[in-house]
Design a protein around this motif. Sequence first.
Motif, PDB file in Angstrom:
ATOM      1  N   ASP A 109       0.820  -1.215   0.000  1.00 41.96           N
ATOM      2  CA  ASP A 109       0.000   0.000   0.000  1.00 41.96           C
ATOM      3  C   ASP A 109       0.850   1.258   0.000  1.00 41.96           C
ATOM      4  N   ASP A 110       1.882   1.269   0.830  1.00 34.90           N
ATOM      5  CA  ASP A 110       2.713   2.464   0.948  1.00 34.90           C
ATOM      6  C   ASP A 110       3.446   2.773  -0.354  1.00 34.90           C
ATOM      7  N   VAL A 111       3.782   1.727  -1.095  1.00 38.71           N
ATOM      8  CA  VAL A 111       4.409   1.941  -2.403  1.00 38.71           C
ATOM      9  C   VAL A 111       3.393   2.530  -3.374  1.00 38.71           C
ATOM     10  N   VAL A 112       2.208   1.927  -3.424  1.00 41.36           N
ATOM     11  CA  VAL A 112       1.165   2.400  -4.336  1.00 41.36           C
ATOM     12  C   VAL A 112       0.769   3.840  -4.007  1.00 41.36           C
ATOM     13  N   ASP A 113       0.630   4.126  -2.708  1.00 41.60           N
ATOM     14  CA  ASP A 113       0.177   5.451  -2.271  1.00 41.60           C
ATOM     15  C   ASP A 113       1.304   6.480  -2.197  1.00 41.60           C
ATOM     16  N   GLU A 114       2.548   6.020  -2.386  1.00 43.33           N
ATOM     17  CA  GLU A 114       3.727   6.890  -2.259  1.00 43.33           C
ATOM     18  C   GLU A 114       3.763   7.552  -0.885  1.00 43.33           C
ATOM     19  N   SER A 115       3.416   6.775   0.134  1.00 45.22           N
ATOM     20  CA  SER A 115       3.391   7.291   1.505  1.00 45.22           C
ATOM     21  C   SER A 115       4.807   7.410   2.056  1.00 45.22           C
ATOM     22  N   SER A 116       4.977   8.381   2.951  1.00 45.72           N
ATOM     23  CA  SER A 116       6.304   8.590   3.537  1.00 45.72           C
ATOM     24  C   SER A 116       6.326   8.374   5.046  1.00 45.72           C
ATOM     25  N   LEU A 117       5.137   8.243   5.666  1.00 43.32           N
ATOM     26  CA  LEU A 117       5.067   8.133   7.119  1.00 43.32           C
ATOM     27  C   LEU A 117       3.995   7.126   7.512  1.00 43.32           C
ATOM     28  N   ARG A 118       4.363   6.212   8.415  1.00 44.15           N
ATOM     29  CA  ARG A 118       3.411   5.249   8.962  1.00 44.15           C
ATOM     30  C   ARG A 118       3.847   4.931  10.384  1.00 44.15           C
ATOM     31  N   ARG A 119       2.853   4.893  11.311  1.00 45.84           N
ATOM     32  CA  ARG A 119       3.125   4.610  12.723  1.00 45.84           C
ATOM     33  C   ARG A 119       4.200   5.536  13.280  1.00 45.84           C
ATOM     34  N   ASP A 132      -5.028  11.089   2.652  1.00 36.57           N
ATOM     35  CA  ASP A 132      -6.067  10.591   1.746  1.00 36.57           C
ATOM     36  C   ASP A 132      -6.345  11.601   0.636  1.00 36.57           C
ATOM     37  N   LEU A 133      -6.402  12.870   1.008  1.00 39.03           N
ATOM     38  CA  LEU A 133      -6.656  13.911   0.010  1.00 39.03           C
ATOM     39  C   LEU A 133      -5.499  14.007  -0.970  1.00 39.03           C
ATOM     40  N   ARG A 134      -4.286  13.964  -0.444  1.00 37.58           N
ATOM     41  CA  ARG A 134      -3.107  14.033  -1.315  1.00 37.58           C
ATOM     42  C   ARG A 134      -3.075  12.891  -2.309  1.00 37.58           C
ATOM     43  N   GLU A 135      -3.551  11.718  -1.858  1.00 40.22           N
ATOM     44  CA  GLU A 135      -3.540  10.531  -2.715  1.00 40.22           C
ATOM     45  C   GLU A 135      -4.755  10.459  -3.640  1.00 40.22           C
ATOM     46  N   GLY A 136      -5.642  11.433  -3.544  1.00 37.44           N
ATOM     47  CA  GLY A 136      -6.813  11.455  -4.417  1.00 37.44           C
ATOM     48  C   GLY A 136      -7.852  10.421  -4.050  1.00 37.44           C
ATOM     49  N   LYS A 137      -7.953  10.087  -2.751  1.00 42.45           N
ATOM     50  CA  LYS A 137      -8.906   9.070  -2.300  1.00 42.45           C
ATOM     51  C   LYS A 137     -10.225   9.722  -1.893  1.00 42.45           C
ATOM     52  N   ALA A 138     -11.289   9.264  -2.526  1.00 41.74           N
ATOM     53  CA  ALA A 138     -12.626   9.739  -2.164  1.00 41.74           C
ATOM     54  C   ALA A 138     -13.155   8.868  -1.033  1.00 41.74           C
ATOM     55  N   THR A 139     -12.762   9.196   0.197  1.00 46.94           N
ATOM     56  CA  THR A 139     -13.252   8.444   1.349  1.00 46.94           C
ATOM     57  C   THR A 139     -14.641   8.970   1.736  1.00 46.94           C
ATOM     58  N   LEU A 140     -15.279   8.312   2.715  1.00 45.31           N
ATOM     59  CA  LEU A 140     -16.677   8.602   3.002  1.00 45.31           C
ATOM     60  C   LEU A 140     -16.947  10.068   3.348  1.00 45.31           C
ATOM     61  N   PRO A 141     -16.105  10.752   4.143  1.00 39.21           N
ATOM     62  CA  PRO A 141     -16.390  12.175   4.385  1.00 39.21           C
ATOM     63  C   PRO A 141     -16.498  12.995   3.101  1.00 39.21           C
ATOM     64  N   LEU A 142     -15.629  12.726   2.132  1.00 40.03           N
ATOM     65  CA  LEU A 142     -15.678  13.472   0.874  1.00 40.03           C
ATOM     66  C   LEU A 142     -16.867  13.046   0.022  1.00 40.03           C
ATOM     67  N   ILE A 143     -17.192  11.753   0.053  1.00 43.63           N
ATOM     68  CA  ILE A 143     -18.352  11.264  -0.707  1.00 43.63           C
ATOM     69  C   ILE A 143     -19.627  11.926  -0.185  1.00 43.63           C
ATOM     70  N   TYR A 144     -19.756  12.022   1.139  1.00 43.27           N
ATOM     71  CA  TYR A 144     -20.915  12.682   1.743  1.00 43.27           C
ATOM     72  C   TYR A 144     -20.953  14.154   1.330  1.00 43.27           C
ATOM     73  N   LEU A 145     -19.812  14.806   1.369  1.00 44.68           N
ATOM     74  CA  LEU A 145     -19.741  16.226   1.026  1.00 44.68           C
ATOM     75  C   LEU A 145     -20.127  16.448  -0.436  1.00 44.68           C
ATOM     76  N   MET A 146     -19.715  15.537  -1.310  1.00 46.96           N
ATOM     77  CA  MET A 146     -20.069  15.656  -2.727  1.00 46.96           C
ATOM     78  C   MET A 146     -21.584  15.550  -2.928  1.00 46.96           C
ATOM     79  N   GLU A 147     -22.242  14.816  -2.055  1.00 47.60           N
ATOM     80  CA  GLU A 147     -23.688  14.615  -2.200  1.00 47.60           C
ATOM     81  C   GLU A 147     -24.511  15.682  -1.482  1.00 47.60           C
ATOM     82  N   HIS A 148     -23.963  16.252  -0.380  1.00 48.40           N
ATOM     83  CA  HIS A 148     -24.769  17.135   0.464  1.00 48.40           C
ATOM     84  C   HIS A 148     -24.203  18.540   0.612  1.00 48.40           C
ATOM     85  N   GLY A 149     -23.027  18.790   0.082  1.00 47.52           N
ATOM     86  CA  GLY A 149     -22.423  20.108   0.240  1.00 47.52           C
ATOM     87  C   GLY A 149     -22.970  21.127  -0.739  1.00 47.52           C
TER      88      GLY A 149
END
Length: 329
Positions: free
Chosen positions: A91-101, A237-254
């Motif tokens: 996951d960290d490779v795919v997401d190009e993450s630099s920090l975990r735990r 999540d935002l940097r990685e372009g992930k539409a997680t549930l908070p953003l999905i809700y905002l897209m529908e109700h914002g």
Amino acid sequence: MVSASAPSAQNLLIQPIAADLNAVDTVIRQKLHSEVALVNQIADYIISAGGKRIRPVLVLLMANAYGYRGTDHHQLAAVVEFIHTATLLHDDVVDESSLRRGRKTANALFGNAASVLVGDFLYSRAFQMMVSVGDIRIMQILADATNVIAEGEVLQLLNMHDPDVSEERYTQVIRSKTAKLFEAAAQLGTLIAGASEEQIEAAAEYGRSLGTAFQLIDDVLDYSGQADDIGKNVGDDLREGKATLPLIYLMEHGTAEQRELVRSCIENGDEQHFEAVLQAVTTSGALDYTKRKAEEASARATASIATLPDTPFKEALLKLSAFAVHRNH
């Protein structure tokens, strides 16, 4: 190891299985060994980072809750942790993450190629270990789980930078990528204890629901947490372009303006507007909605083990379902 580094709330959860967890740590250290020095170095770096170890804890708590008295649950708990760790490396490779735990990711330190290959080593070592237990049903559960997790990772990849991801599509990713290994862990502990099919399915429901609750709260913490607490960069999540549930809700109700902001940020992986997005998900009720969904999942987990005998292990499972939603890391 786990008890020394875990938060106090988690220490309360693992007290009934402290000796088992120490045994699992011993198995992990033994089975990590490789003749290839780089494998040892990277695997040890990842495992020693600690983490909540919820999936191994699930195996141990379920096995004890159903009266298991052998040692195979130590092996299976280690297997589950290896599979989980392999997914983190990939996951960290795919997401190009630099920090975990709270530490640099393995790919940031050792490079993408080494991280992917050591992830493969952990997968294959896990399968060596599960074969040694010698139970075809155990192998089936873990093989199926690993396959579903891989599908979930691909589904998540397809959803990246897509602002039109629906709640249904996102829920499918959670069930595959996160909840499936929780489900398998709970099943394994119950299965080796000789539980009935009905009890094994109840354990599976507990794991699925618990894993869902954990992921949804992770989604919330990516917008409302502190980097020191959650062990990764807030806004990843935002940097990685992930539409997680908070953003999905905002897209529908914002508002139209909020929707346009979120669409642009997801499409471009834009974290420069994180503060504006954070204000939008907070004021729109998106974080509250996501928390409610997590609470519903936690309640399903609690209900699924209602018929378990009252023991310290059941009490820990009940506390774990509450911990899933009331945490800051």
